[in-house]
Design a protein around this motif. Structure first.
Motif, mmCIF file in Angstrom:
data_model
loop_
_atom_site.group_PDB
_atom_site.id
_atom_site.type_symbol
_atom_site.label_atom_id
_atom_site.label_comp_id
_atom_site.label_asym_id
_atom_site.label_seq_id
_atom_site.Cartn_x
_atom_site.Cartn_y
_atom_site.Cartn_z
ATOM 1 N N TYR A 222 0.834 -1.219 0.000
ATOM 2 C CA TYR A 222 0.000 0.000 0.000
ATOM 3 C C TYR A 222 0.861 1.259 0.000
ATOM 4 O O TYR A 222 0.589 2.214 -0.738
ATOM 5 C CB TYR A 222 -0.906 -0.037 1.216
ATOM 6 C CG TYR A 222 -1.811 1.159 1.340
ATOM 7 C CD1 TYR A 222 -2.823 1.390 0.417
ATOM 8 C CD2 TYR A 222 -1.614 2.063 2.373
ATOM 9 C CE1 TYR A 222 -3.637 2.508 0.535
ATOM 10 C CE2 TYR A 222 -2.431 3.179 2.490
ATOM 11 C CZ TYR A 222 -3.457 3.399 1.579
ATOM 12 O OH TYR A 222 -4.265 4.498 1.696
ATOM 13 N N GLN A 226 1.037 4.163 -2.582
ATOM 14 C CA GLN A 226 0.858 5.577 -2.242
ATOM 15 C C GLN A 226 2.007 6.425 -2.789
ATOM 16 O O GLN A 226 1.786 7.524 -3.323
ATOM 17 C CB GLN A 226 0.756 5.753 -0.721
ATOM 18 C CG GLN A 226 -0.626 5.461 -0.163
ATOM 19 C CD GLN A 226 -0.733 5.834 1.307
ATOM 20 O OE1 GLN A 226 0.250 5.725 2.049
ATOM 21 N NE2 GLN A 226 -1.900 6.288 1.685
ATOM 22 N N THR A 232 -4.722 10.606 -4.701
ATOM 23 C CA THR A 232 -5.798 9.869 -5.394
ATOM 24 C C THR A 232 -6.726 10.871 -6.035
ATOM 25 O O THR A 232 -7.037 11.903 -5.469
ATOM 26 C CB THR A 232 -6.570 9.032 -4.373
ATOM 27 O OG1 THR A 232 -5.638 8.186 -3.694
ATOM 28 C CG2 THR A 232 -7.614 8.174 -5.065
ATOM 29 N N ARG A 713 -9.356 3.434 2.545
ATOM 30 C CA ARG A 713 -9.024 4.166 1.302
ATOM 31 C C ARG A 713 -9.756 5.501 1.223
ATOM 32 O O ARG A 713 -9.182 6.531 0.822
ATOM 33 C CB ARG A 713 -9.370 3.301 0.091
ATOM 34 C CG ARG A 713 -9.053 3.928 -1.248
ATOM 35 C CD ARG A 713 -7.580 4.236 -1.340
ATOM 36 N NE ARG A 713 -7.219 4.807 -2.635
ATOM 37 C CZ ARG A 713 -6.119 5.491 -2.857
ATOM 38 N NH1 ARG A 713 -5.228 5.707 -1.867
ATOM 39 N NH2 ARG A 713 -5.845 5.963 -4.051
ATOM 40 N N GLN A 716 -8.214 7.958 3.447
ATOM 41 C CA GLN A 716 -6.995 8.484 2.842
ATOM 42 C C GLN A 716 -7.300 9.509 1.768
ATOM 43 O O GLN A 716 -6.545 10.475 1.566
ATOM 44 C CB GLN A 716 -6.177 7.337 2.255
ATOM 45 C CG GLN A 716 -5.625 6.381 3.306
ATOM 46 C CD GLN A 716 -4.997 5.149 2.691
ATOM 47 O OE1 GLN A 716 -4.989 5.009 1.457
ATOM 48 N NE2 GLN A 716 -4.486 4.267 3.539
ATOM 49 N N ILE A 723 0.517 12.681 0.639
ATOM 50 C CA ILE A 723 1.451 11.889 1.428
ATOM 51 C C ILE A 723 2.836 12.508 1.377
ATOM 52 O O ILE A 723 3.283 13.041 0.362
ATOM 53 C CB ILE A 723 1.470 10.434 0.922
ATOM 54 C CG1 ILE A 723 2.305 9.569 1.858
ATOM 55 C CG2 ILE A 723 2.030 10.366 -0.504
ATOM 56 C CD1 ILE A 723 2.237 8.084 1.520
#
Length: 886
Positions: A222, A226, A232, A713, A716, A723
């Motif tokens: 993951y 990321q 995203t 998700r 996030q 990030i």
């Protein structure tokens, strides 16, 4: 080492025990009960309380269908009081709901052990770990099969060729002691670290759920995603949100479906219970209804028979033995008929005698007349012969007087007189001379012819002419001689005394002489001879004797006939008296019955009526007996009670059906009441429902996992800052180090487990030696053959080593010796498996193939060796084991 003692066992609604059944095991170490009285049920009940009773619908397997009492009592549970060393415990289990409660005694009070109390379903995919761990801790055994195959000896004993697989596994695990615990802990640590724990353990399979290593690896993936993917997009967030909405809706649908099917699954046991109750109630109703219909039929038939019996009221009179009485009257009637026939026969016989006697009298009279005529005839003939003889004598006397001087026959003299009378004196003489001449002439001629023929035939034919001449000369001599002898004049007168005498008589005297001679000649012809007179006298005497004998015989015959007639007349008189007496008796009996309103035409007919009465009475008694059987079968006293019972049974059936239908209505999906499915089909439906529930639960788990991933998700994607690549890389580095550490730990744990398994295998070999040694000890003690040793190979196959070193397979032993070998193995196994916990031994009639000598050795072994540190519970049907308790 902990020692377990069974204290008290209580069963309710289990097997043959409808109500509560309790037994104190610590005071009843020996239980002697007959066969089919529940010994094996007690053992099964104890095992079911400890390890549970599966909700099986197959009555051939260990489960509720086999051990639930047929009458479906209100309670189906059990209790077990036991002690581990000095600590007392109390275990209860509801077999229907699988609810268990374990309590221990502290300071005189019972306290529940919460971690071991709850629902323990032996069929559940996830066992009640707290309770199973407590069983392992208290008993050292958490498996029903291992418990039954190790500490319970039943009859018939299995073959000792191979040990039970569960026993082998426990032995291979070093007796369930520390090595097994360490191996279990190593395996559990591996299970907590990785789902793929099978590979380091040397197995092909692992778990289904991700653990620490897989979670770190997933997080690494993951973070890598990321870092590479960055922020995203909004579209991905919308897609995640849409998927979450869809997941929640799908999750709700699956939850509802699971709730419905789980409710149906939980209600299935109650459905089966209601079905069994309904079936029993339905069968009871069918029996009661059938009995009620039959009872009503019997009532109607009985009423009909009683109405028919009303026509035979005369036979209801008390104090009469109608059977013997009618039989006597019928016999009298039959005797009367016989006497009447005898009377008629005697009359006919008397009439026949009279006819025969008349006929014989006529014949005798005719014979008498015939004999009298014959006598008269014989007498007349004899008299005629006497008269003829007298007439001849008289005529002969007259002849002698007048012609006695003449020596001539009367007949000749008569002819001479007749000739003299006819011709007179000379003419008669000439005629006589001429007649003599002619006679001489013919005689000479005949003689000449005869001589000529004889001469010619004798020698004339051979002599020729001379012969002919001689023959002719003889012939001429015969013809000429009378002429030569005849004189030329009258011959000289001949002096004949007869003629001289006749010449002196006058014609009247000649006529009288002629008459005299004729009478004499006639009498001479008719005079009887002496033989004729004798024969006539004999005939006369015979005729007189015959007539006298006949007259005497006729008198005897008349006396015999008179006697025969008198005998028949006397018999007829006696028969008439008997007929009169019987008629009077029968008439008197008819008068007595007429006074009771019963007319009699024939005693046979009345006896047939009595037989019909008896038949009706027997039928009525049979109906009464059948009714009594129905009353007894249903515990009622009469038809009204049976009707009330039928109504009650019908109401009970309706109540059970209503409760059953209510259960079905409350739990849609259960089979309907009027289902045509067979037990196998219902079992398949139940298994399919279980599979569907399990599938729905897995589906919910999968949806929950997917939803959690989407939520993470979403979190996030929503409101988070982009990030931090540096921080993410640091975190990724930490995760990779942690991954490497966990992988090294997995390898280390796997290596330790494999080394431990190798040690356990090595130890198992030693364990087999110990097991064989201990089994040999017990086998020698039981059989008295210490030279035979028990051996176990690597696969735990059992054999014996004989005194001469030969291998003896169990199949070469007798059935009794095989049972004793298996008993020795079980005792040895129990000893070796008792390193941590010493469980009691349960012996359920395992000694049926042992003789008295080996039974005594088994008793000594159990009492002196086994039972020193272990409780032994013996159940048997043989009273001879009663002294084993000491």
């Amino acid at each position: 080492m902990a020692t377990v003692y069974w204290r008290r066992l209580i069963l309710r609604g289990f097997g043959c025990f409808h109500d509560e059944f309790a037994i104190d095991l610590h005071t009843n170490s020996l239980l002697v009960l007959p066969n089919e009285s529940g010994k094996s049920t007690l053992v099964a009940g104890l095992a079911a309380i400890i390890f549970g009773l599966p909700a099986s619908s197959d009555p051939t397997k260990f489960g509720q269908a086999r051990y639930r009492n047929w009458d479906d009592p209100p309670r189906f549970d059990g209790e077990l009081y036991f002690a581990v060393d000095q600590q007392e415990y109390h275990l209860t289990r509801d077999f229907a709901t699988h609810k268990v409660t374990l309590r221990q005694q502290k300071n005189g009070q019972w306290a529940e052990i919460e971690k071991a109390s709850g629902v323990d379903n032996p069929n559940a995919s996830r066992p009640f770990l707290g309770y199973r761990q407590m069983l392992q801790e208290l008993f050292g055994v958490a498996s029903l099969d291992l418990f039954l195959s190790t500490f319970c000896l039943t009859q018939p004993l299995p073959s000792p060729n191979d040990l039970d697989a569960a026993v082998q596994g426990l032995l291979a695990g070093a007796g369930g002691g520390r090595a097994a615990d360490v191996a279990g802990r190593l395996e559990n640590q591996l299970r907590e670290i990785t789902r793929h724990y099978g590979r380091p353990l040397g197995r092909s399979r692992g778990g289904n759920k991700d653990r620490q290593l897989e979670e770190i690896q997933a997080e690494i993936v993951y973070l890598e995603w990321q870092i590479t993917a960055g922020q995203t997009s909004v579209a991905e967030l919308q897609e995640v949100q849409a998927r979450l909405v869809e997941l929640r809706r799908e999750h709700e649908q699956v939850e509802k479906e699971l709730e419905t099917k789980a409710g149906v699954l939980q209600a299935w046991t109650r459905w089966r219970t209601q079905q069994e109750r309904y079936d029993r109630a339905f069968q009871q109703q069918a029996r009661v209804e059938k009995s009620l219909r039959r009872a009503r039929d019997l009532e109607r038939e009985g009423e009909s028979l009683r109405q028919q019996l009303a026509d035979y009221a005369v036979f209801e009179a008390a104090g009469h033995d109608w059977g013997a009485r009618l039989e006597r009257l019928v016999e009298q009637e039959r005797e009367l008929e016989r006497l009447q026939q005898e009377q008629e026969r005697l009359k006919q016989e008397l009439e026949q005698l009279e006819k025969e006697q008349a006929k014989k009298l006529a014949e005798r009279q005719a014979r008498t007349q015939e004999l009298a005529a014959a006598l008269r005839q014989a007498r007349a003939q004899h008299d005629a012969l006497i008269a003829g003889a007298a007439a001849y004598e008289e005529a002969q006397a007259d002849y002698e007087q007048r012609f006695g001087a003449l020596t001539v026959e009367p007949a000749t003299l008569l002819r001479a007189v007749e000739s003299y009378i006819q011709t007179g004196g000379a003419s008669s003489r000439r005629q006589a001379a001429s007649k003599r001449q002619r006679t001489v002439a013919w005689a000479s001629r005949f003689l000449g012819v005869l001589l000529a023929i004889v001469s010619y035939l004798g020698w004339g034919r051979q002599a020729g002419a001379v012969g002919w001449g001689v023959s002719l000369a003889l012939l001429a001599l015969g013809w000429g001689l009378p002429w030569l002898l005849q004189g030329r004049g009258e011959p000289a007168p001949v002096q004949d005394p007869v003629l001289g005498t006749l010449a002196t008589l006058e014609p009247a005297e000649l006529e009288q002489a002629k008459q005299l001679l004729e009478r004499l000649v006639q009498c001479a012809h008719t005079r009887p001879t002496a033989e004729a007179l004798a024969e006539s006298s004999s005939r006369l005497a015979k005729a007189e004797a015959t007539q006298a004998g006949w007259l005497d015989n006729m008198g005897e015959l008349q006396e015999t006939e008179a006697s025969a007639r008198k005998r028949v007349e006397e018999q007829l008189t006696s028969t008439n008296r008997q007929i009169k007496a019987l008629r009077e008796q029968l008439e008197q009996a008819k008068l007595l019955l007429a006074e009771q309103g019963e007319g009699v035409t024939s005693w046979k007919d009345l006896r047939q009526r009595y037989a019909a009465y008896q038949q009706l009475q027997r039928q009525l008694d049979g109906l009464a007996q059948e009714q009594a059987g129905i009353w007894h079968a249903h515990q009622v006293t009469d038809l009204a009670d049976l009707e009330r019972l039928a109504l009650q049974v019908g109401n009970d059936l309706a109540t059970i059906r209503l409760a059953w239908q209510t259960l079905i209505d409350e739990n849609p999906g259960l089979p309907p009441i009027d289902t045509s499915q067979q037990p196998d089909e219902l079992h398949s439906w139940y298994r399919q429902l279980e599979a569907e529930v399990a599938g729905l639960r897995r589906q919910i788990e999968a949806l929950q996992g997917e939803e959690q991933n989407l939520l993470r998700r979403q979190a996030q994607l929503e409101g988070q800052e982009p990030i931090n690549i540096a921080v993410a890389e640091n975190r990724l580095q930490e995760l990779r180090q942690e991954e490497k550490r966990l992988q090294l730990e997995v390898e280390a744990l796997g290596l330790a487990y494999r080394e431990l398994e190798a040690a356990r295998v090595e130890y198992a070999a030693t364990h087999r030696e110990r097991l064989a040694e201990q089994a040999s000890h017990y086998f020698g003690s039981i059989t008295g053959q210490a030279e035979r040793k028990v051996e176990l190979d690597a696969d735990f196959a059992v054999s014996l080593r004989g005194e001469a070193g030969q291998t003896i397979h169990p199949v070469q032993l007798s059935q009794g010796a095989q049972d004793q070998l298996y008993l020795s193995l079980r005792l040895a196994i129990a000893d070796l498996l008792a390193e941590a916990v010493r469980l009691p031994l349960i012996l359920d009639d395992p000694f049926v193939n042992c003789d008295s000598e080996r039974l005594e050795r088994i008793r000594q072994t159990l009492t002196t060796t086994v039972a020193e540190g272990r409780q032994v519970w013996l159940l048997t049907h043989t009273q001879s084991f009663a002294d084993w308790v000491n």
